[in-house]
Design a protein around this motif. Sequence first.
Motif, PDB file in Angstrom:
ATOM      1  N   GLU A   1       0.831  -1.212   0.000  1.00 53.98           N
ATOM      2  CA  GLU A   1       0.000   0.000   0.000  1.00 53.98           C
ATOM      3  C   GLU A   1       0.861   1.256   0.000  1.00 53.98           C
ATOM      4  N   THR A   2       0.516   2.187  -0.852  1.00 54.42           N
ATOM      5  CA  THR A   2       1.286   3.419  -0.954  1.00 54.42           C
ATOM      6  C   THR A   2       0.512   4.622  -0.432  1.00 54.42           C
ATOM      7  N   ALA A   3      -0.722   4.748  -0.903  1.00 53.00           N
ATOM      8  CA  ALA A   3      -1.483   5.965  -0.605  1.00 53.00           C
ATOM      9  C   ALA A   3      -1.604   6.263   0.898  1.00 53.00           C
ATOM     10  N   PRO A   4      -1.834   5.261   1.763  1.00 51.94           N
ATOM     11  CA  PRO A   4      -1.994   5.608   3.173  1.00 51.94           C
ATOM     12  C   PRO A   4      -0.701   6.095   3.838  1.00 51.94           C
ATOM     13  N   ILE A   5       0.456   5.741   3.269  1.00 52.10           N
ATOM     14  CA  ILE A   5       1.689   6.151   3.942  1.00 52.10           C
ATOM     15  C   ILE A   5       2.280   7.436   3.371  1.00 52.10           C
ATOM     16  N   LEU A   6       1.688   7.927   2.268  1.00 53.84           N
ATOM     17  CA  LEU A   6       2.234   9.133   1.646  1.00 53.84           C
ATOM     18  C   LEU A   6       2.411  10.268   2.640  1.00 53.84           C
ATOM     19  N   PHE A   7       1.392  10.506   3.444  1.00 51.40           N
ATOM     20  CA  PHE A   7       1.417  11.676   4.330  1.00 51.40           C
ATOM     21  C   PHE A   7       1.566  11.299   5.790  1.00 51.40           C
ATOM     22  N   THR A   8       1.771  10.009   6.063  1.00 53.44           N
ATOM     23  CA  THR A   8       1.848   9.639   7.471  1.00 53.44           C
ATOM     24  C   THR A   8       3.243   9.181   7.876  1.00 53.44           C
ATOM     25  N   VAL A   9       4.040   8.678   6.936  1.00 56.76           N
ATOM     26  CA  VAL A   9       5.348   8.177   7.357  1.00 56.76           C
ATOM     27  C   VAL A   9       6.416   8.253   6.272  1.00 56.76           C
TER      28      VAL A   9
ATOM     29  N   LEU B   1     -18.723  -3.238  -7.861  1.00 53.44           N
ATOM     30  CA  LEU B   1     -17.572  -3.326  -6.972  1.00 53.44           C
ATOM     31  C   LEU B   1     -16.303  -2.892  -7.703  1.00 53.44           C
ATOM     32  N   GLY B   2     -16.193  -3.343  -8.956  1.00 52.05           N
ATOM     33  CA  GLY B   2     -15.038  -2.966  -9.767  1.00 52.05           C
ATOM     34  C   GLY B   2     -14.975  -1.461  -9.980  1.00 52.05           C
ATOM     35  N   ILE B   3     -16.133  -0.840 -10.247  1.00 54.68           N
ATOM     36  CA  ILE B   3     -16.165   0.614 -10.420  1.00 54.68           C
ATOM     37  C   ILE B   3     -15.712   1.303  -9.131  1.00 54.68           C
ATOM     38  N   GLY B   4     -16.222   0.781  -8.001  1.00 56.06           N
ATOM     39  CA  GLY B   4     -15.855   1.372  -6.711  1.00 56.06           C
ATOM     40  C   GLY B   4     -14.350   1.341  -6.493  1.00 56.06           C
ATOM     41  N   ARG B   5     -13.749   0.182  -6.758  1.00 56.64           N
ATOM     42  CA  ARG B   5     -12.295   0.062  -6.609  1.00 56.64           C
ATOM     43  C   ARG B   5     -11.590   1.036  -7.540  1.00 56.64           C
ATOM     44  N   ALA B   6     -12.084   1.111  -8.779  1.00 59.77           N
ATOM     45  CA  ALA B   6     -11.422   1.952  -9.773  1.00 59.77           C
ATOM     46  C   ALA B   6     -11.491   3.420  -9.376  1.00 59.77           C
ATOM     47  N   ILE B   7     -12.646   3.832  -8.845  1.00 59.54           N
ATOM     48  CA  ILE B   7     -12.793   5.234  -8.453  1.00 59.54           C
ATOM     49  C   ILE B   7     -11.821   5.589  -7.335  1.00 59.54           C
ATOM     50  N   GLY B   8     -11.618   4.651  -6.408  1.00 59.78           N
ATOM     51  CA  GLY B   8     -10.756   4.958  -5.271  1.00 59.78           C
ATOM     52  C   GLY B   8      -9.283   4.728  -5.528  1.00 59.78           C
ATOM     53  N   GLU B   9      -8.948   4.111  -6.644  1.00 59.92           N
ATOM     54  CA  GLU B   9      -7.549   3.765  -6.908  1.00 59.92           C
ATOM     55  C   GLU B   9      -6.711   5.026  -7.070  1.00 59.92           C
ATOM     56  N   THR B  10      -5.580   5.047  -6.403  1.00 60.08           N
ATOM     57  CA  THR B  10      -4.794   6.273  -6.367  1.00 60.08           C
ATOM     58  C   THR B  10      -3.498   6.191  -7.169  1.00 60.08           C
TER      59      THR B  10
END
Lengths: 284, 401
Positions: A204-212, B318-327
Amino acid sequence: MEKQTKQQIAFWIFRIFAWCVVALLLGILYFIFSRGWRTISWEFLTSIPEDGMTKGGIYPAIIGTLCLVGGSMIFAFPIGLLAGIYINEYAKDNWFKRFIKLMTNNLAGIPSIVFGLFGMALFVKKLNFGDSILAGSLTLGLLALPVVIRVTEEALLAVENSFRQGSLALGATKLQTIRKVVLPIATPNIITGLILAIGRVSGETAPILFTVAAYFLPQLPTSVFDQVMALPYHLYVISTSGTNITASRDMAYGTALVLVMIVLLLNLLANALRRYFSNRVKMN
Amino acid sequence: MKRAYRQFTERFIEGLLALSGTVTSLTVLLIVVFLFNEGLSLFGTSPLENKTALVVNESNPVQKLSAVSIKDIFDQKITNWKEVGGKDEDILIITVNDIGNYYSEEQIGAEFEHLPDCFSRLVDSLPNALAVINESYRTSYFKGHTIDVNKNNLPDFLSGKEWFPTAEPAVQLGVLPLILGTLMVSLLAILLALPIGLATAIYMAEIADERIRKVLKPVIELLAGIPSVVYGFFGLITIVPFIHDVFDLPVGETALAGSLVLAIMALPTIITVSEDAIRNTPRSMREASLALGANKWQTIQKVVLPYSMSGISAAAILGIGRAIGETMAVLMVTGNAAVMPKSILQPVRTIPATIAAELGEAPNGGVHYKALFALGCILFIITLIINIWVERISAKRKFKK
C-alpha cells in the motif's frame, strides 16, 4: 447440429478470452522479472541508495516496509481476530451485530487515499505523532482491520456446528469450546488469510504518503517516531519524480521485482500452508 | 470460588471481544468526523488568502465579485468593468509590484512604510483601478471600498470548472473536472474489463476442467495481490509509450492509459466475484434445463447467466468502486491535468490522484488543505453509496435463495 456448432464457437471465444487474460497477467510478471532480475543482488538488497537514488540499493526501504507491516499487524491482528470471534461466536443476530458488520464492510470499501487523509488528520496532526512509523502503522492497521475481521469470520463460519455442540454437550463452557475446539480447527484458514493481509499491507502506498514515508532517508529508524522509506513509495518516487528518472530505471525494476516477490512468496506460503493443514486434517 | 473466577473470565473476555467489534465501527465514525470536520470547514472561508483584499475607487459601483471573475480579470479575459456590472471603463490592476510605476522610491519609503498611503491616494485618484492590497493597508482616510468576494460554497465547489488551488489572488476550487475525470477513467476501465472478465469467469466456472481451474485460480489471486504502484509502474513503462506512439500524441499519459491500467487491475475482482455468482446457480436449475434438451451453452445463456445476473452486476459495481478509489496507478499514468475532460486521449486528473499529488504541498489548515479534505469527503460518499448498493444487491440474492 446447429446448436452444437454455436456452443463450440461460444466456448472457443471464452477459452480465448480466458487465456488472453492469463497471458496478459503472466506477461506483466515476466516483464517485471526479466528486467528486474539483473538489478537484484545481495548488494542491492543490503545497501543504501546513492547518487540521487540511481545507484546503490534499497535496504532502508526494505527495513521501513518491514517496520510498517510489523507495526500495522501488531495493531490489526489482535483487534481484528477478537472482533471476528465476537461477530461469529458471541453476537446475537440483533441490530448491534448488523451495525458492526455494516461498518466493517464500509471500512473495507473506503479507498486507501481516504485512510491516508484520515491518518494525517488524526495521528500526524491531532495526536501529534508527526510523520512517523507509529502514525503510518496505525493508518495501515486500520486499513488491514476489516481484512483480518473478514478472514477470521469466514474461517470460523467454516467450522461445523456439530463440533461446537459436541463440546458444549460434554459440559465445556462457551469460552472453552471456542479455545479448545473452534479456534484450533479455524487456525489454518485464519493464518493463510492473515498472510494475504500482510501482502496487501506491504504494497500500500497511498496511506503512507502523508503519514510516514520519506523521500530519501539513508539511515535506519531508531524509534517509532522516526520517518522511514518504504518500498512502494520508493518505487513511486524513482519512477516518477526522482532526480534522474532514466538513470534510476534499473533501480525501479529491481524495486518492483522485490515488491512482486514479496506478494508471490506470501501467496506461495499461504497455499503451501493451506495444503499442509488440509492433508493433516484428512489424516486425523 | 473457582467457578466464580471462571465465570468472571468468561464475562471479561466476552466484553473484550465486544469492545474489539466496536472499535471497527468507531473507526468508521472517526473517519467520518475527521474527514468532514476538515472538509466542511472549507465552506464559508474566503478564496482570498493571506489577508489579501481587493479595493476599488468610491465611484465604482461594483460591490461583489466571484472567485471565477477575479481569476478572469487577472488572466485578462475580462478587461472592462462593464462585464462585471460596472461602468464602461477598462480595468486597471494595481499590485504591490506596480506601485513603483506611480511613486518614486522616496515616496514609498525605504522600508515600504508609506505603502498604505500610496495605495489609498492612487486608488482614490483612479476611478477604474482594482488594487490588490493587504488588509492592513487600509488607511482611515481611504474613500473607496473593499470588494466583497463570494465565500467558498458547496454549489460553486461542485459546479466549478476550474481547479486552481494555488491561484493568486483568488483560489479556484471547482471539482467538476476532477469528478468527471474520475468517472470517465473508471467507467471506461470497467467497460473494457467487464466483457473480458465475465468471459474468463464463465470459462473458469463452466467450461474449464478442474485441473485447469486449479492453475488459473492462484494466478488470478496473485494478480489481485500485486501492489497498485507496481501496476502503475508497468503502465508507465509499457502502456504510456504505446499510446504515445499509436495515436501520435504529444504525451502518452492520458485517460486511456489510466483506463487500461485500471482495467487490468479490476480483472481479478470481476473474475472472482462473477465466478462465485455463476457457481452459485443451483444444480437443479441447470439439470432442469439440460433435461429439456438444451445443451450446455444454451443452459449457460438462458439459465445460468440470468440467474447470476445480480452477482455479476455486483462484480461490476464493486469494480467501479475500486477503480474510483484507486490512487497510485492512476496518479502515475493519467498525466494529471486538471482540465475538463474532452477526449480519452487527453491527460485527466482524478480525485484520489489530486489528493495524493497536492496534499504534501498544501499548507496545513489553509484553504487548499481543506479543499483536499472536501475532495476526500466526496470520494468517501461515492464509495459509501457504491458499498451500500452492492450490499443491497447481495441481500436480494440471499433472499431469492
